[in-house]
Design a protein around this motif. Structure first.
Motif, PDB file in Angstrom:
ATOM      1  N   THR A  54       0.839  -1.194   0.000  1.00  0.00           N
ATOM      2  CA  THR A  54       0.000   0.000   0.000  1.00  0.00           C
ATOM      3  C   THR A  54       0.879   1.251   0.000  1.00  0.00           C
ATOM      4  O   THR A  54       2.094   1.181   0.189  1.00  0.00           O
ATOM      5  CB  THR A  54      -0.914   0.024   1.236  1.00  0.00           C
ATOM      6  N   GLU A  55       0.261   2.394  -0.195  1.00  0.00           N
ATOM      7  CA  GLU A  55       1.005   3.650  -0.242  1.00  0.00           C
ATOM      8  C   GLU A  55       1.703   3.955   1.079  1.00  0.00           C
ATOM      9  O   GLU A  55       2.754   4.578   1.118  1.00  0.00           O
ATOM     10  CB  GLU A  55       0.058   4.805  -0.601  1.00  0.00           C
ATOM     11  N   SER A  56       1.144   3.480   2.175  1.00  0.00           N
ATOM     12  CA  SER A  56       1.737   3.758   3.489  1.00  0.00           C
ATOM     13  C   SER A  56       3.010   2.948   3.736  1.00  0.00           C
ATOM     14  O   SER A  56       3.777   3.245   4.647  1.00  0.00           O
ATOM     15  CB  SER A  56       0.722   3.443   4.596  1.00  0.00           C
ATOM     16  N   GLY A  57       3.227   1.896   2.922  1.00  0.00           N
ATOM     17  CA  GLY A  57       4.385   1.042   3.123  1.00  0.00           C
ATOM     18  C   GLY A  57       4.058  -0.269   3.799  1.00  0.00           C
ATOM     19  O   GLY A  57       4.953  -1.066   4.103  1.00  0.00           O
ATOM     20  N   SER A  58       2.777  -0.519   4.050  1.00  0.00           N
ATOM     21  CA  SER A  58       2.352  -1.804   4.603  1.00  0.00           C
ATOM     22  C   SER A  58       2.111  -2.795   3.469  1.00  0.00           C
ATOM     23  O   SER A  58       1.902  -2.402   2.311  1.00  0.00           O
ATOM     24  CB  SER A  58       1.071  -1.657   5.433  1.00  0.00           C
ATOM     25  N   VAL A  59       2.142  -4.076   3.803  1.00  0.00           N
ATOM     26  CA  VAL A  59       1.868  -5.132   2.822  1.00  0.00           C
ATOM     27  C   VAL A  59       0.778  -6.025   3.395  1.00  0.00           C
ATOM     28  O   VAL A  59       0.829  -6.403   4.573  1.00  0.00           O
ATOM     29  CB  VAL A  59       3.127  -5.969   2.505  1.00  0.00           C
ATOM     30  N   TYR A  60      -0.198  -6.399   2.562  1.00  0.00           N
ATOM     31  CA  TYR A  60      -1.318  -7.230   2.990  1.00  0.00           C
ATOM     32  C   TYR A  60      -1.430  -8.477   2.121  1.00  0.00           C
ATOM     33  O   TYR A  60      -1.107  -8.454   0.929  1.00  0.00           O
ATOM     34  CB  TYR A  60      -2.644  -6.454   2.923  1.00  0.00           C
ATOM     35  N   PHE A  61      -1.917  -9.559   2.737  1.00  0.00           N
ATOM     36  CA  PHE A  61      -2.229 -10.759   1.963  1.00  0.00           C
ATOM     37  C   PHE A  61      -3.579 -10.559   1.293  1.00  0.00           C
ATOM     38  O   PHE A  61      -4.542 -10.098   1.927  1.00  0.00           O
ATOM     39  CB  PHE A  61      -2.269 -11.985   2.878  1.00  0.00           C
ATOM     40  N   ASP A  62      -3.662 -10.928   0.023  1.00  0.00           N
ATOM     41  CA  ASP A  62      -4.881 -10.743  -0.757  1.00  0.00           C
ATOM     42  C   ASP A  62      -5.754 -11.985  -0.633  1.00  0.00           C
ATOM     43  O   ASP A  62      -5.586 -12.963  -1.362  1.00  0.00           O
ATOM     44  CB  ASP A  62      -4.528 -10.481  -2.221  1.00  0.00           C
ATOM     45  N   THR A  63      -6.695 -11.961   0.298  1.00  0.00           N
ATOM     46  CA  THR A  63      -7.517 -13.140   0.559  1.00  0.00           C
ATOM     47  C   THR A  63      -8.475 -13.462  -0.585  1.00  0.00           C
ATOM     48  O   THR A  63      -8.951 -14.591  -0.701  1.00  0.00           O
ATOM     49  CB  THR A  63      -8.344 -12.950   1.852  1.00  0.00           C
ATOM     50  N   GLN A  64      -8.772 -12.477  -1.404  1.00  0.00           N
ATOM     51  CA  GLN A  64      -9.698 -12.721  -2.508  1.00  0.00           C
ATOM     52  C   GLN A  64      -8.998 -13.314  -3.719  1.00  0.00           C
ATOM     53  O   GLN A  64      -9.644 -13.881  -4.604  1.00  0.00           O
ATOM     54  CB  GLN A  64     -10.394 -11.409  -2.904  1.00  0.00           C
ATOM     55  N   ASN A  65      -7.668 -13.207  -3.760  1.00  0.00           N
ATOM     56  CA  ASN A  65      -6.913 -13.737  -4.897  1.00  0.00           C
ATOM     57  C   ASN A  65      -6.366 -15.130  -4.611  1.00  0.00           C
ATOM     58  O   ASN A  65      -5.863 -15.804  -5.506  1.00  0.00           O
ATOM     59  CB  ASN A  65      -5.746 -12.797  -5.249  1.00  0.00           C
ATOM     60  N   PHE A  66      -6.433 -15.549  -3.348  1.00  0.00           N
ATOM     61  CA  PHE A  66      -5.997 -16.903  -3.002  1.00  0.00           C
ATOM     62  C   PHE A  66      -6.878 -17.399  -1.873  1.00  0.00           C
ATOM     63  O   PHE A  66      -6.965 -16.793  -0.810  1.00  0.00           O
ATOM     64  CB  PHE A  66      -4.535 -16.930  -2.549  1.00  0.00           C
TER      65      PHE A  66
END
Length: 524
Positions: free
Chosen positions: A163-175
């Motif tokens: 994300t723009e803030s520098g955080s990273v998230y797991f994409d639950t909708q893509n996997f």
């Protein structure tokens, strides 16, 4: 206990030779939280890789933690010492977390000083509870590069996003995979700050961007930050075991979201539908008429507080008396049976020892030897079935108690000693039962060796405090101006006090004199 770098671990695994054939391990069945059913334990080469979710070290451990770790220690001992399985156990230490940061800011200490202190205390608590040391201990802060590489791969696989803030998230909708947490849904009303930058409310953090300059952080391709909770366990398990994991364990409170998210991450990383053959979860420990014991609920009893009242044997017996998956109620009333059972087994073992070594000459054993061995074999077979059935220690203890009762009924007093009886006192069959019972009880971690038991039950705090109380009386006596002591006598008494202090310092007990008071601590 070993603490290892990634390179060390590669060397260790290189020398772990899997020289046995693939087999069903004595037809053991284990309850799997993933399938909600008992499944046969099938291992490659008789080696079992086990990842244990360790503590977040921001405070002292309580009995809820103790219950979980003692239960898993019992299972590990059964697998290793009874079924002769080569168990390799890894435990993680979460040494960076919101709670650790909050405490470090509150106490104005470096966060590592907080985490290292409570890690040492936790590992010492395990020792006091007679839990086996993990084969490997890995700390989150020592494996940041590996965590970053894990996250990078998930981004490359399009299963995570920055994300723009520098955080990273797991994409639950893509996997998405089928999981035992399918029925659990996050609170749709939750409106936390990070939800505003998530693509979907179910997405979870892999990397948390730094919010304040004072916050501990590490550089990353997305900016300074630190790992999310779930990614650390996935990465550390991967470092040691790769895609092959047999057991993953923790308290049942970790089912969701922690273990669910761990499995999702690893399945995406390894391109598989199932990660970890078995998921093991212990029940909660709670007080009478209370909910789960938890630091956040302020209803905890510290491990050392319990051990000032009961021994490690008493608490372990408490754990043995109910299935590890069940919730347990802790109270003085609930501890009566474990205490009585430990005393009963201990008394029986001492009786057998004294009888066979002729320290007791007023007893005779009247059972026929064949009857004893038949009872012993029946007990052995039943216990093998119990332990093979999801480590049923409660039935094992019940069967051993029955064997002890059978033996005790066959000891009779004989004030008038029969001379012919001396030629056949049944020493052999009595000691064979003694050895069998002691062997099984020690397999599950109970200690009946007098010297070991004495050491494990020593109340060090109490001994040191009473010793220093005596020293304080002597020192204050010498310093008392109203006493008509010669200068030489005063100096000699104070020298003895100083010598005593130095002797304790050599034994890792550090203390300081403040006028008429003395404070002390164990060196870490």
């Amino acid at each position: 206990m070993l603490t290892r770098s990634k390179l060390d671990i590669k060397i260790v695994w290189k020398h772990v030779k899997k020289s046995y054939s693939t087999q069903k391990s004595n037809q053991i069945s284990v309850f799997n939280s993933l399938s909600k059913a008992k499944e046969p334990l099938i291992l490659k080469n008789n080696v079992l890789y086990w990842y244990s979710c360790g503590p977040t070290v921001y405070n002292s451990a309580h009995l809820g933690h103790a219950s979980s770790y003692v239960n898993f220690d019992i299972i590990k001992r059964i697998l290793t010492n009874y079924f002769q399985i080569n168990v390799v156990n890894l435990m993680n230490i979460t040494d960076i977390d919101d709670k650790i940061i909050i405490r470090s800011l509150k106490e104005k200490k470096n966060f590592l000083n907080i985490s290292q202190f409570y890690e040492r205390e936790f590992l010492d608590d395990l020792r006091l509870l007679n839990c086996l040391k993990p084969d490997i201990v890995l700390r989150v802060t020592e494996h940041i590069p590996e965590i970053l590489n894990f996250i990078k791969k998930l981004i490359d696989l399009k299963t995570a996003y920055a994300t723009e803030s520098g955080s990273v998230y797991f994409d639950t909708q893509n996997f998405h995979i089928k999981s035992f947490f399918e029925q659990v849904q996050p609170d749709s009303e939750t409106d936390s700050k990070d939800n505003q930058e998530k693509r979907h409310p179910y997405d979870f953090a892999l990397w948390k961007a730094r919010k304040e300059d004072s916050e501990p952080s590490w550089p990353s391709p997305w900016g300074h930050g630190r790992p999310g909770w779930h990614i650390e366990c996935s990465t550390l398990a991967n470092i040691a075991f790769g895609r092959e994991l047999d057991f993953h364990s923790g308290g049942k409170d970790l089912l969701f979201p922690h273990h669910h998210n761990e499995m999702v991450q690893c399945c995406a990383f390894h391109d598989m539908n199932k990660w970890s053959s078995f998921w093991l979860h212990t029940g909660h420990l709670h007080l009478k008429n209370d909910v789960k014991m938890s630091k956040s609920l302020s209803n905890t009893i510290l491990i050392r507080e319990m051990l000032s009242k009961y021994t490690s044997n008493h608490f372990r017996m408490f754990c043995l008396l109910s299935p590890y998956r069940n919730d347990k109620e802790y109270s003085d009333e609930k501890m009566i049976k474990p205490v009585n059972l430990v005393n009963s087994f201990s008394s029986f073992l001492n009786l057998c020892d004294n009888f066979a070594n002729k320290k007791i000459t007023t007893l005779q054993f009247i059972a026929d030897e064949n009857e004893v061995f038949q009872k012993l074999e029946e007990t052995r077979k039943k216990i093998h079935v119990f332990l093979s059935n999801d480590f049923d220690t409660c039935s094992m203890i019940e069967e051993l108690s029955s064997l002890v009762n059978f033996m005790n009924k066959n000891f009779q007093s004989c004030e008038q000693k029969d001379q012919n009886y001396d030629l056949n006192r049944h020493y052999g069959c009595v000691i064979s039962v003694h050895n069998f019972i002691k062997w099984l009880l020690e397999i599950v971690g109970l200690v009946f060796d007098e010297e070991k038991n004495l050491k494990s039950n020593l109340k060090v705090d109490d001994i040191v405090s009473k010793s220093l109380k005596f020293r304080k009386l002597v020192r204050n006596f010498a310093l008392d101006k109203d006493r008509k002591l010669s200068k030489e006598t005063k100096m000699e008494l104070l020298k003895y006090c100083d010598d005593f202090r130095e002797d304790l310092n050599d034994s890792n007990i550090e203390f300081k004199d403040h006028k008429t008071e003395t404070i002390w601590k164990i060196k870490h």
